[in-house]
Design a protein around this motif. Structure first.
Motif, PDB file in Angstrom:
ATOM      1  N   THR A   1      56.037   0.242  79.498  1.00 29.05           N
ATOM      2  CA  THR A   1      55.307   1.489  79.667  1.00 29.05           C
ATOM      3  C   THR A   1      53.822   1.270  79.407  1.00 29.05           C
ATOM      4  OG1 THR A   1      57.233   2.759  78.907  1.00 29.05           O
ATOM      5  CG2 THR A   1      55.115   3.887  78.925  1.00 29.05           C
TER       6      THR A   1
ATOM      7  N   GLU B   1      53.563   8.529  80.598  1.00 29.97           N
ATOM      8  CA  GLU B   1      53.018   7.243  81.001  1.00 29.97           C
ATOM      9  C   GLU B   1      53.964   6.575  82.003  1.00 29.97           C
ATOM     10  OE1 GLU B   1      50.182   6.384  80.319  1.00 29.97           O
ATOM     11  OE2 GLU B   1      49.584   7.420  78.503  1.00 29.97           O
ATOM     12  N   PRO B   2      53.415   5.909  83.020  1.00 28.65           N
ATOM     13  CA  PRO B   2      54.262   5.251  84.011  1.00 28.65           C
ATOM     14  C   PRO B   2      55.055   4.115  83.381  1.00 28.65           C
ATOM     15  CG  PRO B   2      51.957   4.640  84.303  1.00 28.65           C
ATOM     16  CD  PRO B   2      51.987   5.725  83.282  1.00 28.65           C
ATOM     17  N   SER B   3      56.359   4.120  83.596  1.00 29.64           N
ATOM     18  CA  SER B   3      57.237   3.094  83.051  1.00 29.64           C
ATOM     19  C   SER B   3      57.895   2.324  84.183  1.00 29.64           C
ATOM     20  CB  SER B   3      58.314   3.723  82.149  1.00 29.64           C
ATOM     21  OG  SER B   3      57.730   4.327  81.016  1.00 29.64           O
ATOM     22  N   THR B   4      58.157   1.056  83.939  1.00 29.56           N
ATOM     23  CA  THR B   4      58.848   0.207  84.889  1.00 29.56           C
ATOM     24  C   THR B   4      60.043  -0.423  84.185  1.00 29.56           C
ATOM     25  OG1 THR B   4      56.769  -0.304  86.014  1.00 29.56           O
ATOM     26  CG2 THR B   4      58.644  -1.740  86.473  1.00 29.56           C
TER      27      THR B   4
END
Length: 305
Positions: A41, A26-29
């Motif tokens: 996330t 999952e894309p996390s920042t």
């Protein structure tokens, strides 16, 4: 007469081994909420928030702008807009969160000898110097270097260029501490300065006294809107502080009225006495916090794990 001829042939089947598909990441920042690191996330159900000592699962909610998430009890809220986000837990706001590798949308930079003050809001840079003030249109900050120090370039319409380095800075005259180093470039000259909000160095973590005779070390938290809270050795306390271009001072603090053993009470009395004498702060080489007293002595604080 045409004769139907059947030509035998063989068919070979090649079996290709199939492996299990790798799970999607999952894309996390990653955000810096002042001195606190937060990872957000995106999930199938909403957003996971990871703090150093806690994690939360949030669901998306209606927002007029940006992306807004909350928990089922409405006790936790995370609201992101562009590269910035706000986090509120149990009604307590956290410092403004800035996406890692980016700059705040609004901040100031300043330098001495000669004096200059550059205030950035969006794509407008207001330059103030003795006897003059002008507004310039600038490009969005551009990351020009990420190692060993992140460096951004902000170019203005008249050839002026403001460079911001992700590097701790102390003002050369006041001694005030800032989260960024700045260089103002114009007409072939480069003038050094500091940038950002000093509160970015203070907020987001709990600081505790590095050395103490008490079993439980005194602590302090710098909370948004110039509030402080902590534990003094026996009692808990709250109050406010003032942060100016010249330094740091604490206003009178309110504490609970518990009684403890002599050692804890002595530590607490000394803690409160020293806080009244604080005039400024600085970070040491290890990133720990020194509160500087009027006589030049310091209260040495470290991050509480």
């Amino acid at each position: 007469m045409w004769q139907k001829v059947i030509i035998p042939f063989s068919v070979s089947f090649i079996l290709i081994g199939c492996s299990e598909p790798e799970p999607l990441v999952e894309p996390s920042t990653v955000y810096q909420c002042a001195a606190l690191t937060l990872t957000a996330t995106v999930t199938d159900t909403g957003l996971d928030i990871q703090l150093p000592d806690q994690s939360y699962a949030l669901v998306e909610t209606i927002s007029a702008s940006g992306a807004r998430y909350r928990d089922d009890d409405f006790a936790i809220e995370f609201w992101s807009k562009g590269n910035e986000a706000t986090l509120i837990i149990n009604g307590e706001p956290f410092p403004l969160c800035i996406e890692e590798g980016t700059l705040p949308t609004s901040f100031s930079a300043r330098g001495n000898e000669p004096f200059w003050l550059a205030s950035l809001t969006g794509q407008t840079l207001t330059m103030r110097e003795p006897g003059s003030e002008q507004e310039l249109t600038v490009e969005a900050p551009r990351l020009v270097e990420d190692e060993p120090i992140m460096t951004w370039s902000i170019a203005a319409e008249d050839g002026l260029n403001l460079m911001i380095l992700d590097q701790y800075c102390q003002d050369s005259m006041s001694g005030q501490s800032y989260p960024y180093t700045a260089y103002l470039g114009r007409e072939g000259e480069k003038e050094a300065g500091c940038a950002g909000d000093p509160r970015q160095l203070l907020e987001g973590v709990t600081w505790q006294l590095a050395q103490t005779a008490s079993e439980q070390a005194p602590t302090i938290q710098f909370i948004p809107e110039s509030n402080v809270a902590g534990f003094a050795g026996c009692n808990r306390y709250r109050g406010t502080y003032q942060l100016t271009g010249e330094g740091l001072q604490f206003n009178p603090l309110a504490a609970t009225k518990m009684l403890c053993d002599e050692t804890a009470m002595a530590v607490e009395d000394e803690w409160f006495r020293q806080l009244t004498e604080v005039q400024s702060f600085r970070l040491d080489a290890a990133g720990e916090l020194d509160l500087v007293l009027a006589d030049g002595n310091v209260i040495q604080l470290q991050r509480k794990n």
